[in-house]
Design a protein around this motif. Sequence first.
Motif, PDB file in Angstrom:
ATOM      1  N   HIS A  70       0.840  -1.200   0.000  1.00 14.11           N
ATOM      2  CA  HIS A  70       0.000   0.000   0.000  1.00 14.11           C
ATOM      3  C   HIS A  70       0.884   1.263   0.000  1.00 14.11           C
ATOM      4  CE1 HIS A  70      -3.066   2.898   1.191  1.00 14.11           C
ATOM      5  NE2 HIS A  70      -3.986   1.990   0.905  1.00 14.11           N
ATOM      6  N   PRO A  71       0.497   2.309  -0.757  1.00 17.31           N
ATOM      7  CA  PRO A  71       1.323   3.538  -0.809  1.00 17.31           C
ATOM      8  C   PRO A  71       1.547   4.190   0.555  1.00 17.31           C
ATOM      9  CG  PRO A  71      -0.321   3.559  -2.550  1.00 17.31           C
ATOM     10  CD  PRO A  71      -0.638   2.364  -1.698  1.00 17.31           C
ATOM     11  N   LEU A  72       0.592   4.079   1.473  1.00 16.51           N
ATOM     12  CA  LEU A  72       0.743   4.738   2.773  1.00 16.51           C
ATOM     13  C   LEU A  72       1.784   4.064   3.665  1.00 16.51           C
ATOM     14  CD1 LEU A  72      -2.986   5.560   3.637  1.00 16.51           C
ATOM     15  CD2 LEU A  72      -1.185   7.164   2.957  1.00 16.51           C
ATOM     16  N   THR A  73       2.298   2.897   3.283  1.00 19.72           N
ATOM     17  CA  THR A  73       3.322   2.236   4.108  1.00 19.72           C
ATOM     18  C   THR A  73       4.639   3.003   4.085  1.00 19.72           C
ATOM     19  OG1 THR A  73       4.000   0.805   2.266  1.00 19.72           O
ATOM     20  CG2 THR A  73       2.297  -0.046   3.751  1.00 19.72           C
ATOM     21  N   SER A  74       4.788   3.919   3.136  1.00 19.16           N
ATOM     22  CA  SER A  74       6.043   4.687   3.066  1.00 19.16           C
ATOM     23  C   SER A  74       6.120   5.757   4.151  1.00 19.16           C
ATOM     24  CB  SER A  74       6.185   5.344   1.692  1.00 19.16           C
ATOM     25  OG  SER A  74       5.107   6.244   1.454  1.00 19.16           O
ATOM     26  N   ARG A 105       0.662 -11.049   6.636  1.00 18.54           N
ATOM     27  CA  ARG A 105       1.516 -10.102   5.904  1.00 18.54           C
ATOM     28  C   ARG A 105       0.788  -8.776   5.781  1.00 18.54           C
ATOM     29  NH1 ARG A 105       2.353 -10.499   0.969  1.00 18.54           N
ATOM     30  NH2 ARG A 105       4.325  -9.355   0.915  1.00 18.54           N
ATOM     31  N   VAL A 106       0.882  -7.998   6.828  1.00 18.17           N
ATOM     32  CA  VAL A 106       0.305  -6.658   6.846  1.00 18.17           C
ATOM     33  C   VAL A 106       1.341  -5.703   7.418  1.00 18.17           C
ATOM     34  CG1 VAL A 106      -2.091  -7.472   7.069  1.00 18.17           C
ATOM     35  CG2 VAL A 106      -0.733  -6.997   9.139  1.00 18.17           C
ATOM     36  N   VAL A 107       1.120  -4.435   7.185  1.00 21.68           N
ATOM     37  CA  VAL A 107       2.013  -3.401   7.699  1.00 21.68           C
ATOM     38  C   VAL A 107       1.197  -2.484   8.606  1.00 21.68           C
ATOM     39  CG1 VAL A 107       3.487  -1.442   7.092  1.00 21.68           C
ATOM     40  CG2 VAL A 107       3.451  -3.488   5.634  1.00 21.68           C
ATOM     41  N   THR A 108       1.742  -2.163   9.760  1.00 23.38           N
ATOM     42  CA  THR A 108       1.057  -1.243  10.671  1.00 23.38           C
ATOM     43  C   THR A 108       1.794   0.090  10.696  1.00 23.38           C
ATOM     44  OG1 THR A 108       2.289  -1.981  12.634  1.00 23.38           O
ATOM     45  CG2 THR A 108       0.229  -3.132  12.113  1.00 23.38           C
ATOM     46  N   ARG A 109       1.013   1.144  10.842  1.00 27.84           N
ATOM     47  CA  ARG A 109       1.571   2.478  10.991  1.00 27.84           C
ATOM     48  C   ARG A 109       0.847   3.196  12.127  1.00 27.84           C
ATOM     49  NH1 ARG A 109       5.183   0.658   8.918  1.00 27.84           N
ATOM     50  NH2 ARG A 109       6.256   1.206   6.977  1.00 27.84           N
ATOM     51  N   PRO A 110       1.585   3.944  12.966  1.00 31.29           N
ATOM     52  CA  PRO A 110       0.915   4.725  14.022  1.00 31.29           C
ATOM     53  C   PRO A 110       0.004   5.775  13.409  1.00 31.29           C
ATOM     54  CG  PRO A 110       3.302   4.610  14.361  1.00 31.29           C
ATOM     55  CD  PRO A 110       3.049   4.093  12.983  1.00 31.29           C
ATOM     56  N   LEU A 111      -1.039   6.121  14.131  1.00 32.93           N
ATOM     57  CA  LEU A 111      -1.895   7.220  13.711  1.00 32.93           C
ATOM     58  C   LEU A 111      -1.231   8.543  14.070  1.00 32.93           C
ATOM     59  CD1 LEU A 111      -5.373   5.900  14.913  1.00 32.93           C
ATOM     60  CD2 LEU A 111      -4.406   5.783  12.615  1.00 32.93           C
ATOM     61  N   ASN A 112      -1.553   9.556  13.313  1.00 31.96           N
ATOM     62  CA  ASN A 112      -1.044  10.904  13.574  1.00 31.96           C
ATOM     63  C   ASN A 112      -2.236  11.874  13.625  1.00 31.96           C
ATOM     64  OD1 ASN A 112       0.460  13.188  13.868  1.00 31.96           O
ATOM     65  ND2 ASN A 112       1.258  13.203  11.766  1.00 31.96           N
ATOM     66  N   PRO A 113      -2.592  12.361  14.830  1.00 31.01           N
ATOM     67  CA  PRO A 113      -1.933  12.179  16.128  1.00 31.01           C
ATOM     68  C   PRO A 113      -2.127  10.760  16.672  1.00 31.01           C
ATOM     69  CG  PRO A 113      -3.988  13.369  16.404  1.00 31.01           C
ATOM     70  CD  PRO A 113      -3.785  13.237  14.931  1.00 31.01           C
ATOM     71  N   PRO A 114      -1.211  10.320  17.528  1.00 30.26           N
ATOM     72  CA  PRO A 114      -1.288   8.949  18.050  1.00 30.26           C
ATOM     73  C   PRO A 114      -2.483   8.774  18.984  1.00 30.26           C
ATOM     74  CG  PRO A 114       0.459  10.176  19.145  1.00 30.26           C
ATOM     75  CD  PRO A 114      -0.038  11.057  18.038  1.00 30.26           C
ATOM     76  N   LEU A 115      -2.936   7.530  19.055  1.00 29.52           N
ATOM     77  CA  LEU A 115      -4.049   7.186  19.942  1.00 29.52           C
ATOM     78  C   LEU A 115      -3.684   5.921  20.705  1.00 29.52           C
ATOM     79  CD1 LEU A 115      -6.996   7.593  20.916  1.00 29.52           C
ATOM     80  CD2 LEU A 115      -7.688   6.117  19.027  1.00 29.52           C
TER      81      LEU A 115
END
Length: 295
Positions: free
Chosen positions: A179-183, A256-266
């Motif tokens: 997914h593009p947002l993994t960058s 096989r998934v990628v996690t990213r923190p939310l901004n702002p974090p929760l």
Amino acid sequence: MTLNPWRLRLLADLATYGTVRAVAQRGNLSPSAVSQQLATLERETRTALLERTGRRVRLTAAGVLLAGRAREILAAMDAAEAELRRLADEPAGTVTVAAFQSAVQALAEPALARLAARHPDVSVVLLELEPHESMPALRRGDVDLIITTADFAGAELSPEIDLVPLATDPVVLVLPPEHPLTSAESVALEACAQQRWTFDVAGSYMSELSTRLCREAGFEPVVICRFNNYMLALQHVENGRSITMLPKLAVDPRYRVVTRPLNPPLTRRITAAVRRPAASRPEVTAVLSALRAGD
């Protein structure tokens, strides 16, 4: 009239679990044995406690009343037994624990292993209940202890409930590997306005939270799937069909998934909750101690 505690427990279990078959499985009995004992209870009380519709039964108004009283009677008996056991300085007895899905493996199971090593005479019945279900169950007396989150409507402090902090757990965005947002190191939800989403079932804690966060970010999420099982959600994301938000505890590394923190974090606060006074039941205190030992 002499009420039999065992039959009262069967009636209370029927009120909690809904079917004779479920009561039988919990008590390691046959459904016919449960039905016979409940029929005996009706004869002993000279009261119709059950209504039979086809192959199913439900409680009459008298049955609901007696089931509620049965919980009080059984709780008093458990407390008396606990006080006697305290004289021997060793907790013993059965504790019913409810935990939300991701906490079962991450928190409850390790705690039960520690408990078995330290207090082998304490047994635990473990149920999977989400936060919006477990707090009402605790207040009704259906369970003795719950693992929940203090960050949802309904978890507000009340005089009859003690909350014991256990851990914190960030809520993360879960993406397919390409997914593009993994960058990005973290993701603002505004960037997800055009995405397709998988949510938990309507009315659940994570469904309500995810919907609220998306709306606060200025968009209505396009929800194409709803699962009450995090494994199904992770599989759907892994296959590139959607994205989702999950507590980090719920993200199984086998997918096989990628996690990213939310901004702002929760971050959500995970707590144990018990009815007061938990100290009157050493076996409940022993379970709490085992949970906190994993801090």
